[in-house]
Design a protein around this motif. Structure first.
Motif, PDB file in Angstrom:
ATOM      1  N   VAL A 162     -51.727  27.696 -13.051  1.00  0.00           N
ATOM      2  CA  VAL A 162     -51.959  26.998 -11.782  1.00  0.00           C
ATOM      3  C   VAL A 162     -50.632  26.560 -11.185  1.00  0.00           C
ATOM      4  O   VAL A 162     -50.390  26.698  -9.981  1.00  0.00           O
ATOM      5  N   LEU A 163     -49.743  26.040 -12.035  1.00  0.00           N
ATOM      6  CA  LEU A 163     -48.411  25.661 -11.575  1.00  0.00           C
ATOM      7  C   LEU A 163     -47.674  26.861 -10.993  1.00  0.00           C
ATOM      8  O   LEU A 163     -47.048  26.762  -9.917  1.00  0.00           O
ATOM      9  N   MET A 164     -47.742  28.004 -11.669  1.00  0.00           N
ATOM     10  CA  MET A 164     -47.081  29.205 -11.166  1.00  0.00           C
ATOM     11  C   MET A 164     -47.647  29.622  -9.813  1.00  0.00           C
ATOM     12  O   MET A 164     -46.895  29.953  -8.877  1.00  0.00           O
ATOM     13  N   ALA A 165     -48.967  29.603  -9.683  1.00  0.00           N
ATOM     14  CA  ALA A 165     -49.594  29.992  -8.417  1.00  0.00           C
ATOM     15  C   ALA A 165     -49.169  29.068  -7.278  1.00  0.00           C
ATOM     16  O   ALA A 165     -48.849  29.529  -6.177  1.00  0.00           O
ATOM     17  N   LEU A 166     -49.126  27.768  -7.534  1.00  0.00           N
ATOM     18  CA  LEU A 166     -48.753  26.815  -6.491  1.00  0.00           C
ATOM     19  C   LEU A 166     -47.300  27.009  -6.061  1.00  0.00           C
ATOM     20  O   LEU A 166     -46.983  26.977  -4.856  1.00  0.00           O
ATOM     21  N   VAL A 217     -39.598  33.038 -15.862  1.00  0.00           N
ATOM     22  CA  VAL A 217     -38.702  33.872 -15.062  1.00  0.00           C
ATOM     23  C   VAL A 217     -39.206  33.994 -13.629  1.00  0.00           C
ATOM     24  O   VAL A 217     -38.436  33.900 -12.663  1.00  0.00           O
ATOM     25  N   VAL A 218     -40.514  34.172 -13.461  1.00  0.00           N
ATOM     26  CA  VAL A 218     -41.088  34.329 -12.125  1.00  0.00           C
ATOM     27  C   VAL A 218     -40.994  33.023 -11.336  1.00  0.00           C
ATOM     28  O   VAL A 218     -40.633  33.021 -10.156  1.00  0.00           O
ATOM     29  N   ILE A 219     -41.297  31.900 -11.975  1.00  0.00           N
ATOM     30  CA  ILE A 219     -41.223  30.617 -11.284  1.00  0.00           C
ATOM     31  C   ILE A 219     -39.778  30.282 -10.919  1.00  0.00           C
ATOM     32  O   ILE A 219     -39.482  29.849  -9.796  1.00  0.00           O
ATOM     33  N   GLY A 220     -38.862  30.488 -11.849  1.00  0.00           N
ATOM     34  CA  GLY A 220     -37.476  30.103 -11.606  1.00  0.00           C
ATOM     35  C   GLY A 220     -36.755  31.013 -10.643  1.00  0.00           C
ATOM     36  O   GLY A 220     -35.799  30.592  -9.989  1.00  0.00           O
ATOM     37  N   GLY A 221     -37.197  32.251 -10.518  1.00  0.00           N
ATOM     38  CA  GLY A 221     -36.497  33.227  -9.696  1.00  0.00           C
ATOM     39  C   GLY A 221     -35.822  34.247 -10.596  1.00  0.00           C
ATOM     40  O   GLY A 221     -35.035  33.879 -11.468  1.00  0.00           O
ATOM     41  N   ILE A 222     -36.133  35.511 -10.396  1.00  0.00           N
ATOM     42  CA  ILE A 222     -35.649  36.559 -11.289  1.00  0.00           C
ATOM     43  C   ILE A 222     -34.125  36.622 -11.255  1.00  0.00           C
ATOM     44  O   ILE A 222     -33.515  36.779 -10.203  1.00  0.00           O
ATOM     45  N   GLY A 223     -33.516  36.452 -12.429  1.00  0.00           N
ATOM     46  CA  GLY A 223     -32.068  36.511 -12.547  1.00  0.00           C
ATOM     47  C   GLY A 223     -31.368  35.177 -12.449  1.00  0.00           C
ATOM     48  O   GLY A 223     -30.156  35.094 -12.634  1.00  0.00           O
ATOM     49  N   TRP A 227     -45.663  28.424  -2.389  1.00  0.00           N
ATOM     50  CA  TRP A 227     -44.647  27.679  -1.645  1.00  0.00           C
ATOM     51  C   TRP A 227     -43.364  28.492  -1.496  1.00  0.00           C
ATOM     52  O   TRP A 227     -42.795  28.600  -0.413  1.00  0.00           O
ATOM     53  N   ARG A 228     -42.915  29.098  -2.604  1.00  0.00           N
ATOM     54  CA  ARG A 228     -41.692  29.892  -2.601  1.00  0.00           C
ATOM     55  C   ARG A 228     -41.965  31.214  -3.336  1.00  0.00           C
ATOM     56  O   ARG A 228     -41.859  31.286  -4.575  1.00  0.00           O
ATOM     57  N   PRO A 229     -42.340  32.276  -2.604  1.00  0.00           N
ATOM     58  CA  PRO A 229     -42.734  33.542  -3.238  1.00  0.00           C
ATOM     59  C   PRO A 229     -41.634  34.173  -4.097  1.00  0.00           C
ATOM     60  O   PRO A 229     -41.952  34.953  -5.006  1.00  0.00           O
ATOM     61  N   ASP A 230     -40.369  33.875  -3.831  1.00  0.00           N
ATOM     62  CA  ASP A 230     -39.279  34.448  -4.609  1.00  0.00           C
ATOM     63  C   ASP A 230     -38.869  33.573  -5.778  1.00  0.00           C
ATOM     64  O   ASP A 230     -37.886  33.872  -6.462  1.00  0.00           O
TER      65      ASP A 230
END
Length: 293
Positions: free
Chosen positions: A276-280, A237-243, A284-287
């Motif tokens: 690590v993927l999530m952090a990277l 959810v965080v990587i893809g964008g909430i919602g 790049w895209r905080p949202d």
């Protein structure tokens, strides 16, 4: 790694990623649209797996059906469960702080785990693959791939397409998106936002339960199985964008690839590669990959 092994790992990554999406899509609906941090979402996945195990003999003796009849009965029960939970508990959380949401949904985890222990026990169980899907497809001379795993991927793809069409091409989807952005305005237009939110929550629960039911023949059914998948789903959810449903799909596929090939190529570091993927991506895209306004 030869081509047949590479192809099998690609199919495993696809199947795992799509199954993750199936669970995370319900979470992103509830979290992104309703604004509720639902730590109990993984428990719905566990409930689905135990439904596949416990309902099968009941459905077979009552209706004479097999695995697919069990799926239908489980989905109907999960919709009712989600509707009742939203009415009894979650409807009081929309205006509350996130800490109160976390505490109440964590309490639900404890309740579900205790009920599972009382009703089914603490043993590890297995669910048989339906005979219709028990075969394998040959990949090369020595390797084959189970048909049931392809069935799971197909179910996930159909559901992803259905969710996209409902949210972007129907009046119901328009109301859901409007209610997510401005609840008061939607209420002023005469739309029953409470009933709408109950539908969304019931759909989110049903999707997670369906994921647990179709995953049960692939993996074991065991206590606490929802806790591990919950953590990974929050990462999705965080990587893809909430919602964002399409963001959840892309993030789940990325995690499926990283996790599957990480276990093959870098087994000692496989446990941290997803994070690590999530952090990277967040650097790049905080949202997230797809920001929902």
């Amino acid at each position: 790694m030869d081509f047949a092994s590479f192809l099998i790992q690609c199919l495993n990554a696809l199947q795992y990623g799509l199954l993750l999406f199936l669970v995370a899509s319900g979470l992103t609906l509830i979290f992104g649209i309703m604004g509720v941090i639902n730590l109990a979402h993984g428990s719905f996945y566990m409930i689905g797996a135990y439904m596949a195990y416990a309902l099968a003999p009941i459905v077979e003796s009552t209706f004479g059906g097999g695995f697919f009849s069990t799926l239908v009965v489980g989905i109907v029960l999960s919709v009712l469960l989600g509707y009742l939970l939203e009415w009894a508990f979650f409807s009081f959380l929309y205006e509350r702080e996130h800490l109160q949401q976390v505490l109440m949904t964590y309490g639900l985890i404890l309740v579900f785990e205790e009920m599972r222990s009382i009703l089914v026990g603490d043993e590890v169980h297995g669910v048989a693959v339906p005979p219709l899907l028990a075969g394998s497809l040959p990949l090369g001379e020595l390797m084959s791939y189970p048909v049931y795993r392809l069935f799971v991927s197909g179910v996930c793809l159909l559901l992803a397409a259905g969710m996209y069409l409902v949210l972007t091409r129907t009046r119901l989807g328009m109301m859901i998106r409007a209610g997510a952005s401005n609840r008061e305005m939607v209420q002023s237009l005469g739309i029953d936002i409470k009933f709408l939110y109950r539908l969304v929550f019931a759909a989110g629960v049903a999707i997670a339960v369906l994921a647990g039911m179709v995953a049960a023949p692939v993996s074991s059914v065991y206590p606490g199985m929802g806790n591990t998948v919950l953590i990974v789903c929050f990462v999705v959810v965080v990587i893809g964008g909430i919602g964002s449903i399409r963001g959840a799909l892309l993030a789940a596929l990325l995690i499926g690839i990283v996790d599957t090939f990480g276990k093959v190529l870098l087994p000692s570091a496989a446990g941290v590669l997803v994070y690590v993927l999530m952090a990277l991506i967040l650097l790049w895209r905080p949202d997230g990959l797809f920001k929902v306004a």
